[in-house]
Scaffold this motif. Structure first.
Motif, PDB file in Angstrom:
ATOM      1  N   TYR A 153       0.814  -1.216   0.000  1.00  0.00           N
ATOM      2  CA  TYR A 153       0.000   0.000   0.000  1.00  0.00           C
ATOM      3  C   TYR A 153       0.850   1.269   0.000  1.00  0.00           C
ATOM      4  N   ILE A 154       1.617   1.483   1.038  1.00  0.00           N
ATOM      5  CA  ILE A 154       2.382   2.724   1.150  1.00  0.00           C
ATOM      6  C   ILE A 154       3.597   2.696   0.232  1.00  0.00           C
ATOM      7  N   GLY A 155       4.283   1.552   0.193  1.00  0.00           N
ATOM      8  CA  GLY A 155       5.478   1.450  -0.632  1.00  0.00           C
ATOM      9  C   GLY A 155       5.223   1.713  -2.102  1.00  0.00           C
ATOM     10  N   SER A 156       4.084   1.249  -2.629  1.00  0.00           N
ATOM     11  CA  SER A 156       3.801   1.470  -4.051  1.00  0.00           C
ATOM     12  C   SER A 156       3.602   2.948  -4.358  1.00  0.00           C
ATOM     13  N   HIS A 157       3.048   3.693  -3.406  1.00  0.00           N
ATOM     14  CA  HIS A 157       2.934   5.145  -3.609  1.00  0.00           C
ATOM     15  C   HIS A 157       4.320   5.799  -3.672  1.00  0.00           C
ATOM     16  N   MET A 158       5.253   5.296  -2.865  1.00  0.00           N
ATOM     17  CA  MET A 158       6.621   5.820  -2.910  1.00  0.00           C
ATOM     18  C   MET A 158       7.262   5.509  -4.258  1.00  0.00           C
ATOM     19  N   VAL A 159       7.048   4.321  -4.757  1.00  0.00           N
ATOM     20  CA  VAL A 159       7.609   3.948  -6.056  1.00  0.00           C
ATOM     21  C   VAL A 159       7.088   4.873  -7.152  1.00  0.00           C
ATOM     22  N   HIS A 160       5.784   5.106  -7.173  1.00  0.00           N
ATOM     23  CA  HIS A 160       5.215   6.016  -8.174  1.00  0.00           C
ATOM     24  C   HIS A 160       5.798   7.420  -8.037  1.00  0.00           C
ATOM     25  N   ALA A 161       5.935   7.889  -6.799  1.00  0.00           N
ATOM     26  CA  ALA A 161       6.445   9.247  -6.590  1.00  0.00           C
ATOM     27  C   ALA A 161       7.874   9.382  -7.105  1.00  0.00           C
ATOM     28  N   LEU A 162       8.706   8.384  -6.858  1.00  0.00           N
ATOM     29  CA  LEU A 162      10.091   8.445  -7.321  1.00  0.00           C
ATOM     30  C   LEU A 162      10.176   8.332  -8.842  1.00  0.00           C
ATOM     31  N   VAL A 163       9.384   7.434  -9.421  1.00  0.00           N
ATOM     32  CA  VAL A 163       9.378   7.295 -10.881  1.00  0.00           C
ATOM     33  C   VAL A 163       8.865   8.573 -11.535  1.00  0.00           C
ATOM     34  N   ARG A 169       9.413  11.427 -10.608  1.00  0.00           N
ATOM     35  CA  ARG A 169      10.519  12.388 -10.558  1.00  0.00           C
ATOM     36  C   ARG A 169      11.670  11.990 -11.487  1.00  0.00           C
ATOM     37  N   GLY A 170      11.503  10.887 -12.199  1.00  0.00           N
ATOM     38  CA  GLY A 170      12.541  10.442 -13.110  1.00  0.00           C
ATOM     39  C   GLY A 170      13.671   9.684 -12.455  1.00  0.00           C
ATOM     40  N   GLU A 171      13.461   9.189 -11.258  1.00  0.00           N
ATOM     41  CA  GLU A 171      14.513   8.496 -10.525  1.00  0.00           C
ATOM     42  C   GLU A 171      14.475   6.991 -10.789  1.00  0.00           C
ATOM     43  N   GLU A 172      15.632   6.354 -10.617  1.00  0.00           N
ATOM     44  CA  GLU A 172      15.750   4.908 -10.790  1.00  0.00           C
ATOM     45  C   GLU A 172      15.291   4.215  -9.504  1.00  0.00           C
ATOM     46  N   VAL A 173      14.431   3.205  -9.659  1.00  0.00           N
ATOM     47  CA  VAL A 173      13.855   2.525  -8.503  1.00  0.00           C
ATOM     48  C   VAL A 173      13.921   1.019  -8.694  1.00  0.00           C
ATOM     49  N   VAL A 174      14.353   0.320  -7.647  1.00  0.00           N
ATOM     50  CA  VAL A 174      14.256  -1.136  -7.587  1.00  0.00           C
ATOM     51  C   VAL A 174      13.320  -1.478  -6.443  1.00  0.00           C
ATOM     52  N   VAL A 175      12.340  -2.321  -6.715  1.00  0.00           N
ATOM     53  CA  VAL A 175      11.361  -2.743  -5.718  1.00  0.00           C
ATOM     54  C   VAL A 175      11.713  -4.157  -5.261  1.00  0.00           C
ATOM     55  N   LEU A 176      11.801  -4.341  -3.939  1.00  0.00           N
ATOM     56  CA  LEU A 176      11.961  -5.679  -3.372  1.00  0.00           C
ATOM     57  C   LEU A 176      10.713  -6.012  -2.577  1.00  0.00           C
ATOM     58  N   ASP A 177      10.031  -7.079  -2.971  1.00  0.00           N
ATOM     59  CA  ASP A 177       8.779  -7.461  -2.315  1.00  0.00           C
ATOM     60  C   ASP A 177       8.583  -8.963  -2.502  1.00  0.00           C
ATOM     61  N   ASP A 178       8.101  -9.637  -1.456  1.00  0.00           N
ATOM     62  CA  ASP A 178       7.829 -11.068  -1.611  1.00  0.00           C
ATOM     63  C   ASP A 178       6.411 -11.332  -2.114  1.00  0.00           C
ATOM     64  N   LEU A 179       5.630 -10.263  -2.303  1.00  0.00           N
ATOM     65  CA  LEU A 179       4.262 -10.318  -2.832  1.00  0.00           C
ATOM     66  C   LEU A 179       3.314 -11.126  -1.944  1.00  0.00           C
ATOM     67  N   SER A 180       3.666 -11.264  -0.654  1.00  0.00           N
ATOM     68  CA  SER A 180       2.752 -11.939   0.263  1.00  0.00           C
ATOM     69  C   SER A 180       1.538 -11.072   0.558  1.00  0.00           C
ATOM     70  N   PRO A 198       4.501   0.971 -11.406  1.00  0.00           N
ATOM     71  CA  PRO A 198       4.740   1.568 -12.725  1.00  0.00           C
ATOM     72  C   PRO A 198       5.699   0.718 -13.540  1.00  0.00           C
ATOM     73  N   GLU A 199       5.601   0.818 -14.851  1.00  0.00           N
ATOM     74  CA  GLU A 199       6.433   0.004 -15.734  1.00  0.00           C
ATOM     75  C   GLU A 199       7.920   0.296 -15.551  1.00  0.00           C
ATOM     76  N   ASN A 200       8.254   1.515 -15.189  1.00  0.00           N
ATOM     77  CA  ASN A 200       9.661   1.913 -15.116  1.00  0.00           C
ATOM     78  C   ASN A 200      10.368   1.451 -13.855  1.00  0.00           C
ATOM     79  N   ALA A 201       9.652   0.803 -12.938  1.00  0.00           N
ATOM     80  CA  ALA A 201      10.278   0.295 -11.722  1.00  0.00           C
ATOM     81  C   ALA A 201      10.601  -1.175 -11.899  1.00  0.00           C
ATOM     82  N   ARG A 202      11.782  -1.579 -11.493  1.00  0.00           N
ATOM     83  CA  ARG A 202      12.181  -2.979 -11.588  1.00  0.00           C
ATOM     84  C   ARG A 202      11.743  -3.717 -10.328  1.00  0.00           C
ATOM     85  N   LEU A 203      10.964  -4.766 -10.480  1.00  0.00           N
ATOM     86  CA  LEU A 203      10.506  -5.571  -9.352  1.00  0.00           C
ATOM     87  C   LEU A 203      11.390  -6.807  -9.207  1.00  0.00           C
ATOM     88  N   ILE A 204      11.910  -7.003  -7.993  1.00  0.00           N
ATOM     89  CA  ILE A 204      12.624  -8.225  -7.637  1.00  0.00           C
ATOM     90  C   ILE A 204      11.821  -8.908  -6.546  1.00  0.00           C
TER      91      ILE A 204
END
Length: 330
Positions: A11-21, A23-34, A42-48
């Protein structure tokens, strides 16, 4: 340089990802999707997909992606569950955070944002809670977060990185652009539950405790719109990256609403008078948690945009309606 957002599909983390993207910043997301959902990213964020408690895994992510900053949102957040299953919270919130901090030190990460909570204060006993109030958590959830605060402070002093600790009060609402929101089906957030009742996904809802020492007998909380909360994180990250000192700050508005007032607002905005059951208190719930927010406003120049309760509710309702329509498609 790249920011690693743990729990970034939540919930909160995804809003941070959108906000950084945005702004044109590079973002890597780490989540276990539990509890997170890759569909809200967003498409521009890399999910691991992986475990924030795996030290070797973290070392590789930090090294391979040139991680310069970490925004740590991953963890368990349900107060009553923490009372009945405390070890889950000490494992997910405290032990895993220790592992992440260690990886940050080894990887030379310079800036670390931590998602903390007003639950570290417990029953503070003051109208507006400032950051110097006694720290006396009433639940394992609050204790698990406070332990992480202490570890982060001590590790930063020993190893020379900068941190920002943001103590959230009650986060609510959804992205005004409709890109993400609280998507967990069984979430315990009051405004989400009331919104689900309003659009017919629940037959009604319960109010837990009507005999608190508050004006109407129900718990009072400081509800902060998730987009305002994330704007504070963006400002906090810029503060640290520009050489600012480490800090701890409340993130909320400085005024509260009771459970009854929130339920009435959802009924008013939705136009639906759904059933409400009055029942007993839950373990770990203090009567009132309302923030003193002067520090974050003065330090970061934070200027919230979505403070009105009806605005928070309308965005939450719009997201619930979006989820209902999406989930009903064949």
């Amino acid at each position: 340089m790249t920011t690693l957002v743990t729990g970034g599909a939540g919930y909160i983390g995804s809003h941070m990802v959108h906000a950084l993207v945005d702004r044109g910043e590079e973002v890597v997301v780490l989540d276990d999707l539990s509890t997170g959902f890759d569909a809200v990213l967003p498409e521009n964020a890399r999910l691991i997909v992986g475990d924030v408690g795996d030290a070797a895994f973290l070392d590789r992510i930090i090294a391979e992606n040139d991680i310069d900053a970490i925004a740590h949102f991953a963890g368990s957040i349900i107060v009553p569950e923490s009372v009945t299953n405390p070890l889950k919270y000490y494992s997910n919130n405290t032990v895993n955070s220790c592992t992440l901090i260690g990886a940050a030190v080894r990887g030379g990460v310079k800036s670390f944002l931590f998602s903390s909570t007003a639950a570290v204060y417990g029953e503070a006993g003051q109208d507006l809670i400032n950051e110097d109030a006694p720290l006396a958590p009433m639940s394992p959830y609050g204790s698990s977060k406070l332990m992480t605060e202490v570890m982060l402070r001590d590790a930063a002093a020993a190893h020379g990185f900068k941190y920002g600790i943001l103590r959230y009060f009650n986060v609510a609402g959804a992205d005004p652009k409709g890109r993400t929101g609280q998507s967990t089906k069984d979430a315990t957030h009051l405004i989400k539950i009331a919104s689900q009742a309003a659009i017919g996904l629940r037959s009604g809802m319960s109010i837990f405790g009507t005999d608190f020492d508050t004006p109407d007998g129900t718990c009072v909380r400081d509800y902060v719109h998730v987009s305002d909360l994330i704007q504070a994180h963006v400002l906090a990250l810029a503060h640290l990256q520009d050489g600012g000192d480490s800090f701890t700050a409340n993130c909320a508005y400085g005024h509260g609403y009771s459970v009854r007032e929130v339920v009435d607002a959802v009924k008013r905005v939705s136009g639906v008078d759904f059933p409400v059951e009055l029942t007993g208190r839950r373990a770990g719930d203090p009567p009132s948690l309302v923030a003193e927010s002067k520090r974050i406003r003065s330090l970061l120049g934070w200027q919230p945009q979505y403070q009105e309760l009806d605005t928070i509710v309308s965005h939450a309702l719009a997201w619930e309606d979006h989820l209902r329509k999406r989930n009903s498609k064949p």
